[in-house]
Design a protein around this motif. Structure first.
Motif, short mmCIF file in Angstrom:
data_model
loop_
_atom_site.label_atom_id
_atom_site.label_comp_id
_atom_site.label_asym_id
_atom_site.label_seq_id
_atom_site.Cartn_x
_atom_site.Cartn_y
_atom_site.Cartn_z
N GLY A 69 0.83 -1.21 0.00
CA GLY A 69 0.00 0.00 0.00
C GLY A 69 0.86 1.25 0.00
N PRO A 70 0.21 2.42 -0.08
CA PRO A 70 0.96 3.69 -0.09
C PRO A 70 1.82 3.87 1.15
CG PRO A 70 -1.35 4.03 -0.65
CD PRO A 70 -1.23 2.62 -0.21
N ARG A 71 2.97 4.49 0.94
CA ARG A 71 3.85 4.79 2.07
C ARG A 71 3.67 6.26 2.45
NH1 ARG A 71 8.40 2.82 4.54
NH2 ARG A 71 7.23 0.91 4.28
N VAL A 115 4.83 9.28 5.15
CA VAL A 115 5.67 9.75 6.25
C VAL A 115 4.86 10.84 6.97
CG1 VAL A 115 7.80 10.92 6.91
CG2 VAL A 115 7.82 9.19 5.10
N VAL A 137 -1.22 0.11 7.23
CA VAL A 137 0.07 -0.12 7.87
C VAL A 137 1.20 0.71 7.25
CG1 VAL A 137 0.80 -2.07 6.43
CG2 VAL A 137 1.39 -2.04 8.88
N ILE A 182 1.91 3.80 7.12
CA ILE A 182 2.32 5.10 7.67
C ILE A 182 3.49 4.95 8.65
CG2 ILE A 182 0.55 4.94 9.48
CD1 ILE A 182 0.29 8.00 9.30
N ARG A 183 4.45 5.90 8.56
CA ARG A 183 5.58 5.93 9.50
C ARG A 183 5.58 7.29 10.18
NH1 ARG A 183 5.22 1.65 8.27
NH2 ARG A 183 6.70 0.13 7.44
N GLY A 213 10.67 9.00 -2.14
CA GLY A 213 9.72 8.04 -2.65
C GLY A 213 8.47 7.84 -1.81
N ALA A 214 8.33 8.60 -0.73
CA ALA A 214 7.09 8.47 0.04
C ALA A 214 5.92 8.89 -0.86
CB ALA A 214 7.14 9.35 1.28
N ASP A 215 4.81 8.16 -0.75
CA ASP A 215 3.66 8.51 -1.59
C ASP A 215 2.94 9.74 -1.07
OD1 ASP A 215 3.88 6.30 -3.44
OD2 ASP A 215 3.39 5.05 -1.71
#
Lengths: 142, 655
Positions: A7-9, A11, A35, A37-38, A60-62
């Motif tokens: 899935g999308p990342r 930050v 899941v 998200i950071r 590269g975070a979406d």
């Protein structure tokens, strides 16, 4: 490391006093959300340099989610308002880079709004899914 | 290369239920710099903490990541444990894998485990660049400045002075006592204010630890918690109180007559006056604004008071003076003003003489006041046979006036109406109210007694209009409980006006660097947990400056403030968190943007070097200057851009 998640990342930069605590509350309340998200903990949303946001996108975070206190509630008086202006300016830069403005999202979420935090992450995730992958993800390495 | 240990907590099944702790440890061991990793059922338990301590000692770790609950739970616990075996506490960081991982991803163990390892990696990359830090020590001047000499300021000052600390009170009026001095009796026990206040005022004046600056205001506040410098400007009173015998001759000859503020315009006073003209213990002062001697046209023309003074105590050439005081804490007890009746033209406020405000009514009730305690119509001095009390005059009206409730009005109106009925036995007291808020001990009983024994007529509704008709006043209202429109004939109307912050508050808060809400009331650091601290460390709040209150609540808050300051003064020095901003002096261009940006005034330009420095005692570590610095010359210690970039790297990329 993250092989099980396609899935999308996202930050997320969350302020200590409101949104980070709101995110904790989402956990305490056992509200599920995607899941990808950071979370990066900062004392105040006013400490977010646009460079941090750009760095995350170029890496590269979406999407980048910024969470601060509601206007008037900032622990440091006006940090959230500073963040708001900065993010407004950042949107111009996104355009220049050819990135969708919606890849950066600023939200006011208080320490008691765990439900709103979970809902925000869910909604953002589905928006990003429909937007597709960040074009920078595969392009270069900074 | 640093040697870092990773400790993964199961938190029973809270973490271990959805994160595979074996895999997490295995994952951690693959990360750069990790020389030790283990998991345990409860890391925060004594044996859990012991595992961390042992590993630090045996493996000579110079950094620790504990992957467990939120840092808001146990960061201190683990940092203390690390400190006890000689690892600098700031070299330990928490990876939040419970609130922000296991609890929110309960049904996807592989993904949650991968995320936990990713969070550990980010935290590890931060901690590996953390610096060992020591707490910052700040000097503490154990003296207090109380701004405002009303009941809040008096009570806070007395408590602090009794604890042995020097206190200065700054009061802009020529006497202390504030609005409380204007009030006749308290609710709910009809105790005379003078009984309470006279004693407290005497204690203040006699106290060896209290200095009172009258007719004075704060001109400037510099410094920071523990080390403030207050500049006080004292206006001249033109009467030398050292020589004045209070004979009153000047009062008799002064040709000026202006409305007396203390008596809310019920009487008039000269330009030389006693703040409370009926209190003969007060010495006269001259108000520059009203005095003919200072007015254009008649300038230097009048000096009758000076001519008549047998002691030559009048000095019309006196000038204002300033004084500096060093203090460690400041109490903002600046109180309130009443909303101007002129804002309520529909009630004839400020126009119809027999429409008075509740404070004027208090003056009438004062046995030593202008009417000798008798309730009389201002227009003709007759005893009013019908009085309408209008509550919420300017309060609870977000469209046109104040949105908030002024809190004390329900009770003082009940008190005033009861006192009126006790005094005028054949009189009728109507009270127009929206809701009766009688929410403290014996308050409800007090109101009930008024209804049952003194036959106060409570009418639920909002008065539409008050107008004169012949000798009488007509009050148009509605009884919303019966649904009838009413027209009441009244001899006197009393407005329970909204309380608003004391005039000049906006200028003052800029000087004090504290925040106010939209109505101008001072805001506390936290409504529940830090109710008497302002947004600036070392500046505290008391009384109606923070929100409308009755005397009971004001005194409670003033004493809480005094207690908080004593807690602070129980230490010899103050300790501050070292997680603050710092400046790389070789990069700073001295542009000063950070100085503008800092909400605390913690950034100062070193005029000599042209470099902006951080006042370590004032900086709160918010990072606003870091984001604003165009040269990246400021950094937050242990959250530097370099560290954040590593974390962003870890988090943004999908491996």
């Amino acid at each position: 490391m993250d092989n099980n998640n396609s899935g999308p990342r996202v930050v997320a930069f969350l302020c200590h006093w409101c949104t980070y605590t709101g995110a904790d509350l989402a956990g305490t309340t056992r509200l599920e959300y995607p899941v990808g998200i950071r979370i990066i903990h900062l004392m105040c949303s006013g400490a977010i340099d646009v460079v941090y946001v750009l760095k995350a996108l170029l890496d590269g975070a979406d999407g980048v989610l910024i969470g601060g206190c509601h206007p008037g509630d900032c622990h440091y008086q006006t940090g959230n308002l500073k963040a708001r202006r900065r993010i407004a300016l950042l949107r111009n830069i996104l355009q220049t880079l050819g990135l969708e403005q919606e890849r950066v999202r600023l939200r006011w979420i208080s320490a008691s709004e765990g439900r709103l935090f979970a809902e925000t992450v869910r909604q953002y995730n589905s928006n990003l899914e429909s937007m597709g992958k960040n074009p920078f993800a595969d392009e270069w390495d900074v | 290369m640093k040697k870092i240990g990773v400790f993964v907590c199961w938190c029973g099944s809270n973490i271990a239920g959805s994160v595979d702790v074996d895999q997490a440890v295995a994952g951690a061991l693959k990360l750069d710099g990790v020389t030790h990793a283990e998991h345990y059922v409860y890391m925060c338990s004594d044996p859990g903490q012991q595992k961390i301590k042992d590993a630090i000692a045996e493996k000579k770790l110079d950094g620790v990541v504990v992957a467990c609950c939120s840092p808001r739970m146990h960061e201190n616990t683990f940092r203390k444990a690390a400190g006890s075996v000689g690892l600098n506490p700031y070299l330990l960081e928490i990876a939040n894998i419970r609130e922000q991982c296991s609890w929110v991803h309960p049904d996807n163990k592989p993904a949650a485990t991968a995320k936990a390892i990713s969070i550990i990696e980010g935290t590890l990359d931060k901690v590996s660049q953390n610096l060992p830090l020591e707490t910052i020590t700040i000097n503490l001047t154990k003296r207090v400045c109380v701004v405002g000499g009303g009941i809040a300021g008096i009570m806070a000052a007395l408590d602090l002075a009794d604890a042995g600390y020097d206190v200065i009170i700054i009061e802009r009026e020529p006497a202390i006592g504030g609005h409380t001095a204007q009030i006749s009796t308290t609710f709910p026990y009809f105790q005379e204010i003078s009984e309470l206040l006279d004693k407290k005022r005497a204690q203040v004046h006699e106290h060896p630890h209290i200095t009172v600056y009258l007719s004075s205001e704060v001109e400037a506040l510099e410094g920071y918690v523990g080390n403030f410098k207050v500049t006080i400007r004292t206006q001249p009173r033109f009467v030398d109180h050292a020589n004045c015998t209070n004979c009153g001759k000047c009062l008799d000859v002064c040709p000026v007559l202006v409305p007396d503020e203390f008596n809310r315009g019920l009487t008039r006073r000269g330009a030389v006056f006693r703040l409370n003209r009926d209190d003969e213990r007060q010495l006269p002062v001259i108000g520059r604004r009203d005095c003919l001697h200072f007015n254009e046209g008649t300038k230097d023309g009048c000096g009758l008071c000076a001519d008549v003074c047998p002691e030559a105590a009048i000095d019309l050439g006196a000038i204002s003076s300033t004084q500096e005081e060093s203090v460690g804490a400041v109490v903002m007890a600046t109180g309130y003003d009443l909303y101007s009746p002129a804002n309520l033209p529909e009630y004839g406020g400020g126009k119809i003489p027999d429409v008075v405000d509740a404070m004027a009514f208090e003056r009438m009730l004062d046995p030593k006041g202008p009417t000798g305690g008798k309730i009389l119509r201002p227009s003709d001095g007759e005893v009013p046979k019908s009085v309408v009390f209008i509550q919420c005059a300017g309060s609870r009206d977000p469209e046109r006036h104040k949105a908030y409730c002024s809190r004390a009005c329900c009770m003082y109106t009940a008190k005033q109406a009861r006192l009126y009925r006790q005094q005028v036995e054949d009189g009728t007291a109507y009270i127009s109210y929206m809701d009766i808020r009688s929410d403290s001990r014996d308050f409800e009983e007090f109101v009930q007694k008024g209804m049952e024994e003194e036959h106060l007529l409570y009418i639920r509704g909002r008065v539409a209009k008050v107008f004169e008709e012949g000798d009488l006043l007509k009050v148009l209202t509605a009884d919303t409980l019966s649904g009838h429109a009413l027209e009441i004939e009244a001899d006197l109307v009393v407005l329970a006006l909204a309380m608003e912050p004391a005039s000049g508050i906006h200028d003052l808060v800029k000087k004090m660097n504290v925040t106010v809400d939209g109505d101008g009331f001072l805001t506390e650091a936290h409504i529940k947990l830090y109710p008497v601290e302002s947004s600036t460390k070392g500046v505290f709040l008391a009384g109606c400056a923070q929100s409308p209150k009755d005397i009971t609540d004001t005194v409670s808050q003033a004493l809480a403030t005094a207690g908080k300051i004593q807690t602070m003064f129980a230490n010899e020095t103050l300790i501050a968190d070292p997680l603050i901003a710092e400046v790389q002096t070789d990069i700073c261009s001295g542009c000063g943007i950070c100085i503008e940006t800092c909400p605390y005034g913690a950034r100062v330009m070193n005029e000599y070097t042209g470099i902006s420095v951080v006042n370590q005692a004032v900086c709160q570590g918010c990072g606003a200057c870091v984001a604003a610095c165009p040269n990246k010359a400021c950094e937050l210690i242990n959250s530097t851009t370099k560290q954040l970039f590593r974390v962003i790297d870890d988090f943004a990329r999908r491996a």
